[in-house]
Design an enzyme around this catalytic site. Structure first.
Site, PDB file in Angstrom:
ATOM      1  N   GLU A  48       5.223  -2.265   6.560  1.00 59.01           N
ATOM      2  CA  GLU A  48       4.121  -2.911   5.842  1.00 59.01           C
ATOM      3  C   GLU A  48       4.611  -4.104   5.039  1.00 59.01           C
ATOM      4  O   GLU A  48       3.863  -5.054   4.805  1.00 59.01           O
ATOM      5  CB  GLU A  48       3.429  -1.907   4.918  1.00 59.01           C
ATOM      6  CG  GLU A  48       2.142  -2.405   4.291  1.00 59.01           C
ATOM      7  CD  GLU A  48       2.334  -3.335   3.100  1.00 59.01           C
ATOM      8  OE1 GLU A  48       1.572  -4.307   2.974  1.00 59.01           O
ATOM      9  OE2 GLU A  48       3.272  -3.086   2.303  1.00 59.01           O
ATOM     10  N   HIS A  76       7.131  -2.562  -7.070  1.00 55.48           N
ATOM     11  CA  HIS A  76       8.100  -3.623  -6.764  1.00 55.48           C
ATOM     12  C   HIS A  76       9.035  -3.886  -7.951  1.00 55.48           C
ATOM     13  O   HIS A  76       9.548  -4.993  -8.104  1.00 55.48           O
ATOM     14  CB  HIS A  76       7.407  -4.927  -6.333  1.00 55.48           C
ATOM     15  CG  HIS A  76       6.733  -4.835  -5.000  1.00 55.48           C
ATOM     16  ND1 HIS A  76       6.813  -5.821  -4.039  1.00 55.48           N
ATOM     17  CD2 HIS A  76       5.961  -3.868  -4.446  1.00 55.48           C
ATOM     18  CE1 HIS A  76       6.120  -5.465  -2.968  1.00 55.48           C
ATOM     19  NE2 HIS A  76       5.594  -4.277  -3.202  1.00 55.48           N
ATOM     20  N   ASP A 135       7.845   2.223   5.021  1.00 55.52           N
ATOM     21  CA  ASP A 135       9.033   1.422   4.719  1.00 55.52           C
ATOM     22  C   ASP A 135       9.247   1.247   3.220  1.00 55.52           C
ATOM     23  O   ASP A 135       8.354   1.451   2.403  1.00 55.52           O
ATOM     24  CB  ASP A 135       8.936   0.055   5.394  1.00 55.52           C
ATOM     25  CG  ASP A 135       7.648  -0.690   5.053  1.00 55.52           C
ATOM     26  OD1 ASP A 135       6.603  -0.041   4.878  1.00 55.52           O
ATOM     27  OD2 ASP A 135       7.682  -1.935   4.973  1.00 55.52           O
ATOM     28  N   ARG A 156     -13.245  -0.409  -4.453  1.00 59.33           N
ATOM     29  CA  ARG A 156     -13.991  -1.660  -4.488  1.00 59.33           C
ATOM     30  C   ARG A 156     -14.544  -1.929  -3.105  1.00 59.33           C
ATOM     31  O   ARG A 156     -13.792  -1.979  -2.125  1.00 59.33           O
ATOM     32  CB  ARG A 156     -13.121  -2.844  -4.931  1.00 59.33           C
ATOM     33  CG  ARG A 156     -13.924  -4.157  -5.011  1.00 59.33           C
ATOM     34  CD  ARG A 156     -13.098  -5.347  -5.422  1.00 59.33           C
ATOM     35  NE  ARG A 156     -13.929  -6.552  -5.493  1.00 59.33           N
ATOM     36  CZ  ARG A 156     -14.623  -6.926  -6.559  1.00 59.33           C
ATOM     37  NH1 ARG A 156     -14.584  -6.188  -7.661  1.00 59.33           N
ATOM     38  NH2 ARG A 156     -15.362  -8.021  -6.548  1.00 59.33           N
TER      39      ARG A 156
END
Length: 394
Positions: free
Chosen positions: A139, A366, A81, A180
């Site tokens: 998501e 974003h 998405d 990580r």
């Protein structure tokens, strides 16, 4: 040698993967609306002769079985998405859907997973085990496509021993990846708060119940939830990004509206914090003559990379890319619905470097100027193919 062959195949299909990424970037679709994306992915899987089924609306899960005997299963996930952002990049593959943009790299994730499927399909005579490709919708929007696919059985029949996902990271140079082990990303909850008082003339505050002042007290007091109740060793974030008090210079409004987010990496503390925030805000408002509606929309859980799996996958990545190209990641208080997989299965979520300062490709995810160095697509496809086969024991 398996590694050499995968690198050769990744190089051979690089331009094809770029073309897929650009098609997806030009045709982004919002969460739960990825119908054309699903059709495109299904078409590519049809071309490869890889079987799949639809689930969770626009999600697809595909299976590829190696021809050597093995009962091992690994799942690879890519999300599909886009975001409600107006793209401002001046590139030939700019979004053709105004106000919608692949500003989080899901076009990279989907095209890369298709590329990985292409590579593994050509190698199926050389490996044993089953690879499950999860093309996941939504998501970016609660409740998260991962939770829906899990509920519909994406991690069953066959059940994978590991789930692996990758995500673009513009802080890391293209050609490198980051890992990580253990806790990595935060849970996320959305807060919607309305403080209701009694409005009136600003020159006669004694006749009103001022929700603005009461809200100011609540905002300040709520920070004690993090600073005085949370374990300092467990990260917590409480932030409010929207406060609307629609009065005027001399008008006290009847109510104030707030929106915020709460994030942490401990599910027990998360539940306790919910209770404390709600009680504190409602009690403070009541003590001042007002009321407070405090709604908590529970979001994604925290994301944990299983220690042993992540150590293995990291070692495989070092073998494929060289140790100098595999980096350590810090805690990241953003959230990802891949966390749902990590809560119910051994999972590893790593970062794919996409930065290229020389070309000006440095914008954060974003944002309306986000882009990637497409050389990273050769890494993303080949590395994930290698990780899958090594995890299967090949």
């Amino acid at each position: 040698m398996l590694k050499t062959k995968i690198k050769e195949l990744a190089k051979n299909i690089h331009q094809e993967v770029i073309a897929s990424r650009r098609h997806l970037h030009q045709n982004p679709e919002l969460s739960f609306e990825e119908e054309n994306t699903r059709v495109y992915v299904a078409g590519k899987l049809d071309e490869l002769g890889i079987s799949y089924e639809r689930m969770a609306g626009n999600g697809l899960v595909a299976l590829l079985q190696g021809e050597k005997p093995s009962n091992q299963v690994v799942a690879l996930r890519g999300d599909m998405d886009a975001l409600p952002i107006l793209e401002t990049n001046d590139v030939p593959y700019k979004s053709q859907n105004p106000g919608v943009m692949h500003a989080c790299g899901h076009d990279v994730h989907t095209s890369s997973l298709l590329g990985t499927a292409h590579i593994l399909n050509q190698l199926k005579a050389k490996f044993g085990g089953t690879v499950k490709f999860i093309f996941q919708p939504a998501e970016e929007k609660l409740p998260g496509g991962a939770s829906l696919m899990i509920a519909e059985g994406v991690l069953e029949n066959p059940k994978p021993q590991a789930v692996i996902g990758q995500h673009v990271m513009p802080l890391i140079d293209a050609g490198k990846v980051g890992f990580r082990a253990g806790k990595y990303m935060a849970s996320t909850d959305e807060l919607y708060v309305t403080v209701k008082g009694k409005g009136g003339h600003g020159a006669q505050p004694q006749q009103n119940i001022d929700p603005v002042i009461i809200t100011a007290h609540i905002l300040t007091a709520l920070q004690q939830v993090v600073s005085r109740f949370a374990d300092p060793k467990s990260p917590s974030v409480l932030s409010f990004g929207k406060v609307i008090a629609n009065g005027a210079t001399n008008v006290i409004p009847n109510e104030v509206y707030l929106e915020g987010t709460f994030r942490t990496m401990d599910e027990n503390w998360r539940q306790e914090a919910h209770v404390r925030m709600k009680q504190m805000a409602e009690g403070m408002a009541e003590s001042m003559g007002a009321t407070c509606d405090f709604e908590i929309r529970k979001g994604y859980p925290f994301l944990i990379n299983e220690e042993k799996l992540t150590a293995n996958v990291r070692a495989f990545a070092e073998d494929y890319l060289g140790k100098e190209n595999v980096l350590d990641l810090d805690l990241w208080m953003a959230a990802e619905d891949f966390a749902y997989y990590s809560q119910v299965a051994d999972a590893c979520f790593y970062r794919l470097g996409t930065r290229n300062e020389a070309r000006g490709i440095v914008s954060s995810v974003h944002t309306p100027t986000f882009d990637v160095d497409e050389s990273s697509l050769e890494v993303s496809t080949g590395l994930m193919a290698y990780l899958a086969l090594k995890q299967l024991g090949n």
